[in-house]
Design an enzyme around this catalytic site. Structure first.
Site, PDB file in Angstrom:
ATOM      1  N   SER A 218       0.953  -1.360  -0.292  1.00  0.00           N
ATOM      2  CA  SER A 218      -0.234  -0.059  -0.276  1.00  0.00           C
ATOM      3  C   SER A 218       0.518   1.058   0.088  1.00  0.00           C
ATOM      4  O   SER A 218       2.251   0.721   0.422  1.00  0.00           O
ATOM      5  CB  SER A 218      -0.444   0.014   1.237  1.00  0.00           C
ATOM      6  OG  SER A 218      -1.390   1.341   1.187  1.00  0.00           O
TER       7      SER A 218
ATOM      8  N   TYR B 199      -2.013  -1.602  10.397  1.00  0.00           N
ATOM      9  CA  TYR B 199      -2.339  -1.273   8.379  1.00  0.00           C
ATOM     10  C   TYR B 199      -0.834  -1.076   8.299  1.00  0.00           C
ATOM     11  O   TYR B 199      -0.127  -1.783   7.550  1.00  0.00           O
ATOM     12  CB  TYR B 199      -3.395  -0.834   8.113  1.00  0.00           C
ATOM     13  CG  TYR B 199      -3.472  -0.765   7.402  1.00  0.00           C
ATOM     14  CD1 TYR B 199      -4.416  -1.912   5.986  1.00  0.00           C
ATOM     15  CD2 TYR B 199      -3.346  -0.069   6.077  1.00  0.00           C
ATOM     16  CE1 TYR B 199      -4.960  -2.479   5.209  1.00  0.00           C
ATOM     17  CE2 TYR B 199      -3.377   0.349   4.491  1.00  0.00           C
ATOM     18  CZ  TYR B 199      -3.678  -0.685   3.878  1.00  0.00           C
ATOM     19  OH  TYR B 199      -4.207  -1.432   2.573  1.00  0.00           O
TER      20      TYR B 199
HETATM   21  P1  NAD Z   1     -11.311  -6.402  -0.247  1.00  0.00           P
HETATM   22  O1  NAD Z   1     -12.438  -6.156   1.325  1.00  0.00           O
HETATM   23  O2  NAD Z   1     -12.404  -5.855  -1.916  1.00  0.00           O
HETATM   24  O3  NAD Z   1     -11.043  -7.780  -0.677  1.00  0.00           O
HETATM   25  C1  NAD Z   1     -10.181  -8.271   0.307  1.00  0.00           C
HETATM   26  C2  NAD Z   1      -9.821  -9.632   0.211  1.00  0.00           C
HETATM   27  O4  NAD Z   1      -9.653 -10.825   0.989  1.00  0.00           O
HETATM   28  C3  NAD Z   1     -11.100 -10.628  -0.054  1.00  0.00           C
HETATM   29  O5  NAD Z   1     -11.316 -11.539  -0.956  1.00  0.00           O
HETATM   30  C4  NAD Z   1     -11.470 -11.354   1.288  1.00  0.00           C
HETATM   31  O6  NAD Z   1     -12.489 -12.733   1.705  1.00  0.00           O
HETATM   32  C5  NAD Z   1     -10.359 -11.551   2.048  1.00  0.00           C
HETATM   33  N1  NAD Z   1      -9.425 -11.826   2.486  1.00  0.00           N
HETATM   34  C6  NAD Z   1      -9.342 -11.241   3.957  1.00  0.00           C
HETATM   35  N2  NAD Z   1      -9.137 -11.453   5.228  1.00  0.00           N
HETATM   36  C7  NAD Z   1      -9.354 -12.919   5.030  1.00  0.00           C
HETATM   37  C8  NAD Z   1      -8.497 -14.103   5.580  1.00  0.00           C
HETATM   38  N3  NAD Z   1      -8.287 -14.280   6.704  1.00  0.00           N
HETATM   39  N4  NAD Z   1      -7.966 -15.249   4.334  1.00  0.00           N
HETATM   40  C9  NAD Z   1      -8.120 -15.028   3.369  1.00  0.00           C
HETATM   41  N5  NAD Z   1      -8.865 -14.153   2.746  1.00  0.00           N
HETATM   42  C10 NAD Z   1      -9.154 -12.915   2.943  1.00  0.00           C
HETATM   43  O7  NAD Z   1     -10.529  -5.897  -0.010  1.00  0.00           O
HETATM   44  P2  NAD Z   1      -9.315  -4.793  -1.584  1.00  0.00           P
HETATM   45  O8  NAD Z   1      -9.449  -3.303  -1.646  1.00  0.00           O
HETATM   46  O9  NAD Z   1      -9.541  -5.478  -2.957  1.00  0.00           O
HETATM   47  O10 NAD Z   1      -7.696  -4.839  -1.031  1.00  0.00           O
HETATM   48  C11 NAD Z   1      -7.005  -5.671  -1.413  1.00  0.00           C
HETATM   49  C12 NAD Z   1      -5.627  -5.721  -1.264  1.00  0.00           C
HETATM   50  O11 NAD Z   1      -4.863  -4.200  -1.476  1.00  0.00           O
HETATM   51  C13 NAD Z   1      -4.986  -5.549   0.746  1.00  0.00           C
HETATM   52  O12 NAD Z   1      -3.729  -6.054   1.108  1.00  0.00           O
HETATM   53  C14 NAD Z   1      -5.160  -4.184   0.659  1.00  0.00           C
HETATM   54  O13 NAD Z   1      -4.472  -3.438   1.989  1.00  0.00           O
HETATM   55  C15 NAD Z   1      -4.334  -3.397  -0.507  1.00  0.00           C
HETATM   56  N6  NAD Z   1      -4.799  -2.271  -0.694  1.00  0.00           N
HETATM   57  C16 NAD Z   1      -6.296  -1.931  -0.791  1.00  0.00           C
HETATM   58  C17 NAD Z   1      -6.435  -0.484  -1.336  1.00  0.00           C
HETATM   59  C18 NAD Z   1      -7.710   0.094  -1.391  1.00  0.00           C
HETATM   60  O14 NAD Z   1      -7.643   1.546  -1.937  1.00  0.00           O
HETATM   61  N7  NAD Z   1      -9.017  -0.898  -2.216  1.00  0.00           N
HETATM   62  C19 NAD Z   1      -4.953   0.004  -1.223  1.00  0.00           C
HETATM   63  C20 NAD Z   1      -3.888  -0.103  -1.548  1.00  0.00           C
HETATM   64  C21 NAD Z   1      -3.894  -1.508  -0.330  1.00  0.00           C
END
Ligand code: NAD
Length: 274
Positions: free
Chosen positions: A156, A169
Site C-alpha cells: 500500500s 495496517y
Molecule cells: P477487499 O475487502 O475488496 O478484498 C479483500 C480480500 O481478502 C477478499 O477476497 C477477502 O475475502 C479476503 N480476505 C480477508 N481476510 C482474509 C483471510 N483471513 N483469509 C483469506 N482471505 C481473506 O479489499 P481490497 O480493497 O481489494 O484490498 C486488497 C488488498 O489491497 C489488501 O491487502 C489491501 O490492504 C490492499 N490495498 C487496498 C487499497 C484500496 O484502496 N482498496 C489500497 C492499498 C492497498
C-alpha cells in the site's frame, strides 16, 4: 559470467500461458481484478478468500470459461499458518507447479493507538503481513526447482508513508515491503523476482464500505468524502482501478520484468511524491 538470453518467447496476447498463479484474497476487489488479468493472460489460477460459496463458484466458472484456463479455489484462512501450508500443498498437488504468487489478502481497522483493540492488531498483522511469510516460504521450493517464480506483494502507499489511526495496517504494510526486499535478495540468482505494489486508493468494496461511514461521521456528502477525505492525499484525485493493478501484476509476471526485483512500486496518483 552468463549473458542472459530470453529463454521463453511467449505470445504477446497470452504471455502467461502455461503458468500457474495463486492470488490470496481474490474473491473481491483488487485480488479478483488481478486474478482475472492473470487468467486473461493465459495463466491457470487458484482463487482464495471468503464469501458466498455459490457466488465464488460462479466467479470461478466465469473466469475459467472466458479465459480458457483452469480456475480452482481454496477457502484457506490467511490468519491460519497451517491452512496456508495446506493451500500451497494442494495447489502444487493439483497443478504440478506454482509460478506466480500474489499476496493480496488484507484487512483494515482504524482507531487511535491507545484505543486500538489488541485482537485487531494481532489479526491485521496475521493477515496483512504474516500470511505472506507463510505463503512465500511454502511456495519458494517449487519456484526454485523450476528456476522461475514471481512473488507480488500487494502492500500500500501505507507501506511507504503513514497516516494517523492506522497503526496495525501501516506497520504491517511497511513490514511487507521489508519482506519483499529480503525475498528478492534471497532468490535473485534463481529466476525468481519479488516486488511490492503500493496502491493509493483503489475503488473496491473495502473503500465503498468507508464512504458512507465517513459521510455520516463528518456530516458531508459522498462526493465530498471522496474528494476531501479519501483522495485528500492523492494529487490526481482519482481512484486507481483494479484493471490497472491487474495489468501491472501481469507485466511483473512476464519475462520482460525479469530484472525488476526488490522494488516497492507506488500506484498512488502522486501521493508518495509529496
Ligand atoms: P477487499 O475487502 O475488496 O478484498 C479483500 C480480500 O481478502 C477478499 O477476497 C477477502 O475475502 C479476503 N480476505 C480477508 N481476510 C482474509 C483471510 N483471513 N483469509 C483469506 N482471505 C481473506 O479489499 P481490497 O480493497 O481489494 O484490498 C486488497 C488488498 O489491497 C489488501 O491487502 C489491501 O490492504 C490492499 N490495498 C487496498 C487499497 C484500496 O484502496 N482498496 C489500497 C492499498 C492497498
Amino acid at each position: 559470467m552468463n549473458i542472459p538470453v530470453t529463454s521463453r518467447i511467449a505470445p504477446a496476447s497470452r504471455p502467461l500461458a502455461g503458468r500457474v498463479s495463486l492470488v490470496t484474497g481474490s474473491t473481491s476487489g483488487i485480488g479478483l481484478g488481478i486474478a482475472r488479468a492473470l487468467a486473461a493472460a493465459g495463466s491457470d489460477v487458484v482463487l482464495n478468500g471468503f464469501g458466498d460459496a455459490t457466488e465464488i463458484d460462479r466467479t470461478r466458472e466465469r473466469i475459467s470459461k472466458e479465459c480458457a484456463v483452469t480456475v480452482s479455489y481454496s477457502p484457506a484462512d490467511m490468519s491460519e499458518p497451517r491452512s496456508i501450508g495446506d493451500m500451497i500443498a494442494a495447489a502444487l498437488a493439483q497443478h504440478g507447479r506454482l509460478d506466480i504468487l500474489v499476496n493480496n489478502a488484507g484487512i483494515q481497522h482504524v482507531a487511535p493507538l491507545e484505543k486500538f483493540p489488541v485482537e485487531k492488531w494481532d489479526q491485521i498483522l496475521a493477515v496483512d503481513l504474516s500470511s505472506a511469510f507463510h505463503t512465500t516460504r511454502a511456495a519458494l521450493p517449487a519456484m526454485r526447482r523450476n528456476r522461475f517464480g514471481r512473488v507480488i506483494n500487494i502492500a500500500s502507499a501505507h507501506g511507504l508513508v503513514a497516516s494517523p489511526f492506522k497503526a496495525a495496517y501501516v506497520a504491517a504494510k511497511h513490514g511487507l515491503v521489508g519482506l519483499t526486499k529480503v525475498t528478492a535478495l534471497e532468490t535473485a540468482e534463481e529466476g525468481i523476482t519479488c516486488n511490492a505494489i503500493c496502491p493509493g486508493y483503489v475503488y473496491t468494496p473495502l473503500i465503498e464500505a468507508q464512504i458512507d461511514g465517513q459521510a455520516r461521521a463528518h456530516g458531508i456528502s459522498r462526493d465530498e468524502v471522496i474528494r476531501d477525505v479519501l483522495l485528500a492525499q492523492q494529487p490526481n484525485k482519482r481512484f486507481a482501478t483494479v484493471e490497472e493493478l491487474g495489468a501491472l501484476a501481469v507485466f511483473l509476471s512476464t519475462d520482460a520484468a525479469a530484472s525488476i526485483t526488490g522494488i516497492a512500486l507506488p500506484v498512488d496518483g502522486g501521493w508518495t511524491a509529496h
